[in-house]
Design a protein around this motif. Structure first.
Motif, PDB file in Angstrom:
ATOM      1  N   ARG A 200       7.342  -6.301   5.025  1.00  7.24           N
ATOM      2  CA  ARG A 200       6.018  -5.647   4.922  1.00  7.24           C
ATOM      3  C   ARG A 200       5.584  -5.236   6.310  1.00  7.24           C
ATOM      4  N   ILE A 201       5.895  -6.417   7.300  1.00  2.00           N
ATOM      5  CA  ILE A 201       5.445  -6.288   8.568  1.00  2.00           C
ATOM      6  C   ILE A 201       6.175  -5.125   9.172  1.00  2.00           C
ATOM      7  N   ALA A 202       7.546  -4.868   9.078  1.00  2.00           N
ATOM      8  CA  ALA A 202       8.108  -3.794   9.696  1.00  2.00           C
ATOM      9  C   ALA A 202       7.599  -2.594   9.202  1.00  2.00           C
ATOM     10  N   HIS A 203       7.204  -2.146   7.926  1.00  4.99           N
ATOM     11  CA  HIS A 203       6.536  -1.109   7.564  1.00  4.99           C
ATOM     12  C   HIS A 203       5.195  -1.061   8.213  1.00  4.99           C
ATOM     13  N   ARG A 204       4.463  -1.910   8.461  1.00  2.42           N
ATOM     14  CA  ARG A 204       3.296  -1.899   9.238  1.00  2.42           C
ATOM     15  C   ARG A 204       3.260  -1.462  10.597  1.00  2.42           C
TER      16      ARG A 204
END
Length: 327
Positions: free
Chosen positions: A154-158
């Motif tokens: 999720r953080i990578a996509h954010r």
């Protein structure tokens, strides 16, 4: 309701005495601290063999200045007197083993189960010091690995969404246009969607609120890999929640490994390898459904006590007071 004083210095307000003087008198005379039999080695190790029970927990915690201590506790004492079995400075396996072996072998042989985290050093300590005990890895540490992997995605996509938004803003500025962010069906931008989805990914879908259900639907539509990772995390949680026997769980874990392998997610493959390495200890959970929750709770009690004292100035005196409460 009147708050009771928690430190010597706080007595100044209640009884109009010199708190600093009383604190010194308590430490040096009233408490018996200077006559304590364990004083010479209190900052290195403390042992209380009489508190050993058939089931123990082992964990590590930072006491002061980030210094780690290994703590062995007895969950049957329920966080009161008799909870503390051993406290050893550091987490180096051999140092802890040498200290715990000072406890008579007949007492160590009484232990039937020890719960712990995924640490290899903790595994070695238990194997050497409590040879007749089954080693049980805490299910919540296993689940946390999967949750961390999901949140990492999720953080990578954010970060990608943040970069995309920054690029779009820069492009609009370059052409002298007004920047209007694209909003989704629930009013979030992509960046907001990914930030606000953090907590819903920790929960089972049946516990989502209506707004979380809508947010999850949009998230999973835009990012199918997060949907698949969430499914893997949830299915691992369900293995521990619903299965009752080792054989049933062994089959369920084998199917879960296959799903992980098919997904191709590197982080989940690492988790699968870790579980495979500790396969027997993970499955031992299904013997008594034991967790290391007591160790985490006991660590929290120690930190709360430290907070009440507004930090640790004299580590030996801190342990002396800790022993009075929990040993």
């Amino acid at each position: 309701m009147e708050t009771r004083p928690t430190t010597s210095r706080s007595l100044e307000t209640y009884y109009h005495i010199d708190g600093s003087t009383f604190e010194k008198q308590y430490k040096e005379v009233l408490s018996g601290y200077r006559q304590w039999s364990d004083l010479s080695h209190a900052d290195k190790w403390l042992l209380f063999p009489k508190n050993i029970g058939k089931r123990l927990c082992i964990d590590e915690t930072a006491i002061s200045d980030g210094e780690l201590y290994t703590i062995v506790s007895n969950p049957e004492a329920r966080g009161g007197k008799g909870s503390l079995v051993a406290l050893v400075k550091g987490v180096k396996a051999q140092d802890v083993i040498d200290t715990l072996k000072l406890i008579p072998e007949n007492l160590r042989s009484m232990v039937k189960e020890v719960t712990m985290d995924l640490s290899n050093s903790m595994n070695l300590i238990v194997r050497c010091c409590f040879p007749k005990a089954s080693r049980t890895i805490d299910r919540f540490h296993v689940q946390k690995l999967a949750c961390d992997a999901l949140q990492e995605m999720r953080i990578a996509h954010r970060w990608d969404a943040i970069q995309e938004e920054a690029d779009t803003m820069e492009e609009a500025r370059h052409y002298g246009k007004e920047y209007n962010p694209v909003t989704l069906a629930n009013g979030d931008t992509k960046k907001q969607l990914l930030a606000r989805s953090r907590y819903l990914l920790f929960k089972s879908s049946e516990k989502w609120t209506e707004s979380q259900k809508l947010r999850a639907s949009i998230l999973f539509q835009l990012y199918p890999d997060i949907k698949e990772a969430y499914s893997l995390t949830h299915s691992l949680r369900m293995i521990f929640n619903k299965n009752r026997t080792k054989d049933e769980s062994r089959l369920s874990l084998a199917k879960w490994y296959d799903k992980v392998d098919t997904s191709g997610f590197k982080s989940f493959n690492v988790i699968a390898s870790t579980l495979y390495e500790h396969y027997d200890e993970v499955l031992n959970f299904f013997n008594n459904r034991s967790t290391n929750a007591f160790a985490e709770s006991f660590n929290a009690k120690i930190k709360q006590f430290r907070a009440q004292l507004r930090g640790v100035i004299d580590i030996k005196f801190f342990f002396f007071r800790l022993v009075k409460l929990y040993a």
